[in-house]
Design an enzyme around this catalytic site. Structure first.
Site, PDB file in Angstrom:
ATOM      1  N   HIS A   1      -2.479  -2.996  -3.776  1.00 50.86           N
ATOM      2  CA  HIS A   1      -3.741  -2.519  -3.089  1.00 50.86           C
ATOM      3  C   HIS A   1      -5.058  -2.348  -3.883  1.00 50.86           C
ATOM      4  O   HIS A   1      -5.684  -2.783  -4.372  1.00 50.86           O
ATOM      5  CB  HIS A   1      -3.975  -1.622  -2.335  1.00 50.86           C
ATOM      6  CG  HIS A   1      -5.494  -1.812  -0.797  1.00 50.86           C
ATOM      7  ND1 HIS A   1      -5.770  -0.347  -0.319  1.00 50.86           N
ATOM      8  CD2 HIS A   1      -6.089  -2.584  -1.007  1.00 50.86           C
ATOM      9  CE1 HIS A   1      -6.252  -0.807   0.621  1.00 50.86           C
ATOM     10  NE2 HIS A   1      -6.735  -2.572   0.417  1.00 50.86           N
TER      11      HIS A   1
ATOM     12  N   GLU B   1       2.543  -0.487   4.799  1.00 48.14           N
ATOM     13  CA  GLU B   1       2.266   0.666   4.106  1.00 48.14           C
ATOM     14  C   GLU B   1       3.694   1.246   3.682  1.00 48.14           C
ATOM     15  O   GLU B   1       4.384   1.178   4.529  1.00 48.14           O
ATOM     16  CB  GLU B   1       1.669   1.284   5.460  1.00 48.14           C
ATOM     17  CG  GLU B   1       0.235   1.027   5.547  1.00 48.14           C
ATOM     18  CD  GLU B   1      -0.650   1.617   4.536  1.00 48.14           C
ATOM     19  OE1 GLU B   1      -0.683   2.208   3.128  1.00 48.14           O
ATOM     20  OE2 GLU B   1      -1.793   1.171   4.816  1.00 48.14           O
TER      21      GLU B   1
ATOM     22  N   HIS C   1       0.887  -1.384  -0.192  1.00 45.61           N
ATOM     23  CA  HIS C   1       0.204   0.282  -0.381  1.00 45.61           C
ATOM     24  C   HIS C   1       0.746   0.908   0.006  1.00 45.61           C
ATOM     25  O   HIS C   1       1.829   1.157   0.894  1.00 45.61           O
ATOM     26  CB  HIS C   1      -1.103   0.096   1.177  1.00 45.61           C
ATOM     27  CG  HIS C   1      -1.468  -1.646   1.615  1.00 45.61           C
ATOM     28  ND1 HIS C   1      -3.258  -0.709   1.700  1.00 45.61           N
ATOM     29  CD2 HIS C   1      -1.329  -2.485   1.526  1.00 45.61           C
ATOM     30  CE1 HIS C   1      -3.081  -2.601   1.485  1.00 45.61           C
ATOM     31  NE2 HIS C   1      -2.308  -2.873   2.517  1.00 45.61           N
TER      32      HIS C   1
ATOM     33  N   THR D   1       0.036   5.546   2.331  1.00 42.10           N
ATOM     34  CA  THR D   1       0.157   5.778   2.963  1.00 42.10           C
ATOM     35  C   THR D   1      -0.892   6.844   2.778  1.00 42.10           C
ATOM     36  O   THR D   1      -2.545   7.450   3.622  1.00 42.10           O
ATOM     37  CB  THR D   1       0.773   5.726   3.835  1.00 42.10           C
ATOM     38  OG1 THR D   1       1.390   7.214   2.882  1.00 42.10           O
ATOM     39  CG2 THR D   1       1.069   5.214   5.123  1.00 42.10           C
TER      40      THR D   1
ATOM     41  N   ASP E   1      -3.704   2.688  -4.809  1.00 41.74           N
ATOM     42  CA  ASP E   1      -1.996   2.588  -4.485  1.00 41.74           C
ATOM     43  C   ASP E   1      -1.566   1.085  -4.260  1.00 41.74           C
ATOM     44  O   ASP E   1      -2.086  -0.162  -4.759  1.00 41.74           O
ATOM     45  CB  ASP E   1      -2.207   2.796  -2.806  1.00 41.74           C
ATOM     46  CG  ASP E   1      -3.443   2.089  -1.415  1.00 41.74           C
ATOM     47  OD1 ASP E   1      -4.450   1.724  -2.244  1.00 41.74           O
ATOM     48  OD2 ASP E   1      -2.833   1.594  -0.481  1.00 41.74           O
TER      49      ASP E   1
END
Ligand SMILES: [Zn+2]
Length: 257
Positions: free
Chosen positions: A139, A97, A32, A34, A149
């Site tokens: 993601h 992340e 991912h 953030t 992302d």
């Protein structure tokens, strides 16, 4: 940096991966960004009990790595998602992340120090859990209608060179097909390839799934339209997925014999 140093920042946002005998094995890695204005804001949110979101790790732009949730627990990062027909992906995945403001706050390239840390971390995760290359995803691959992302600037080829995820080399002539239209038969084949790779394609969301594929495997243009280059790229990736799946089947069989 050859050894990865991990700092602890425990998040209360996690659950069980299931009770025996229903514990599903970890066999997926989800990356991912953030999408927040700072690393601190992202860490605060991922640790906020009200927010009910988390990830196992967070990697800052300077390469600092935080552990928020132990790997044996289920973090809350994937949300409503689907890959290769499977849902509830938090149960089977590790979530990482990567700090970046994202498309909302000023999307920018991922710095070298950050990519080096992502590579070291993911190499370790993939090796320990034997996560197959075709189950390393962004993601946006598993939630293409909601997410974009880690996005088109993320260096997937670099990770693939380190043994993390798939990046079949694209043939030199495929770029000539960029923007060139295709017929119905090629379009049908392209959508079949997309589904075979793992994208959960619904008729209503074909274009977003195609755009997610392009962000990942043809980042020069992600309009979600089926041009000739996209068709060729889909076919290359499908072949790579099938080869990797065949190799995985052989590996599992030899382990049990
Ligand atoms: Zn995400």
């Amino acid at each position: 940096m050859s050894q990865l140093e991990i700092r602890e920042r425990p998040s209360p946002n996690y659950g069980s991966r299931g009770e025996p005998p229903n514990v599903r094995p970890i066999n997926m890695l989800v990356l991912h960004y953030t999408g927040m204005q700072s690393a601190e804001a992202a860490l605060d949110r991922l640790c906020d009990p009200e927010a009910k979101v988390s990830s196992h790790y967070l990697v800052e732009e300077d390469g600092t790595v935080w552990r928020l949730v132990p790997e044996m627990q289920r973090a809350f990062h994937a949300g409503v998602s689907c890959w290769q027909g499977e849902r509830d992906l938090n149960h089977v995945s590790i979530g990482v992340e990567i700090v970046n403001p994202g498309h909302e706050w000023g999307y920018r390239p991922f710095p070298e120090a950050q990519m080096r840390a992502v590579e070291l971390l993911c190499r370790d995760v993939v090796a320990r859990h034997r996560i197959p290359s075709y189950r390393v995803v962004g993601h946006s691959d598993i939630a293409p209608d909601r997410k974009s992302d880690p996005g088109e600037l993320f260096d997937w080829p670099r990770l693939a060179r380190a043994g993390i995820g798939l990046w079949p080399p694209s043939a030199a002539n495929t770029a000539r097909g960029r923007g060139r239209g295709v017929g119905l038969i090629q379009r049908t084949a392209a959508l079949a390839d997309l589904a075979r790779i793992g994208y959960c394609v619904t008729t209503a969301a074909e274009q977003v799934a195609l755009a997610a594929f392009q962000r990942r495997f043809r980042p020069e243009r992600w309009d979600g339209l089926v041009d000739l280059e996209t068709c060729l790229r889909l076919h290359q990736v499908r072949m790579a997925v099938e080869a990797a799946q065949a190799a995985e089947t052989v590996r599992l069989r030899s382990r049990f014999n």
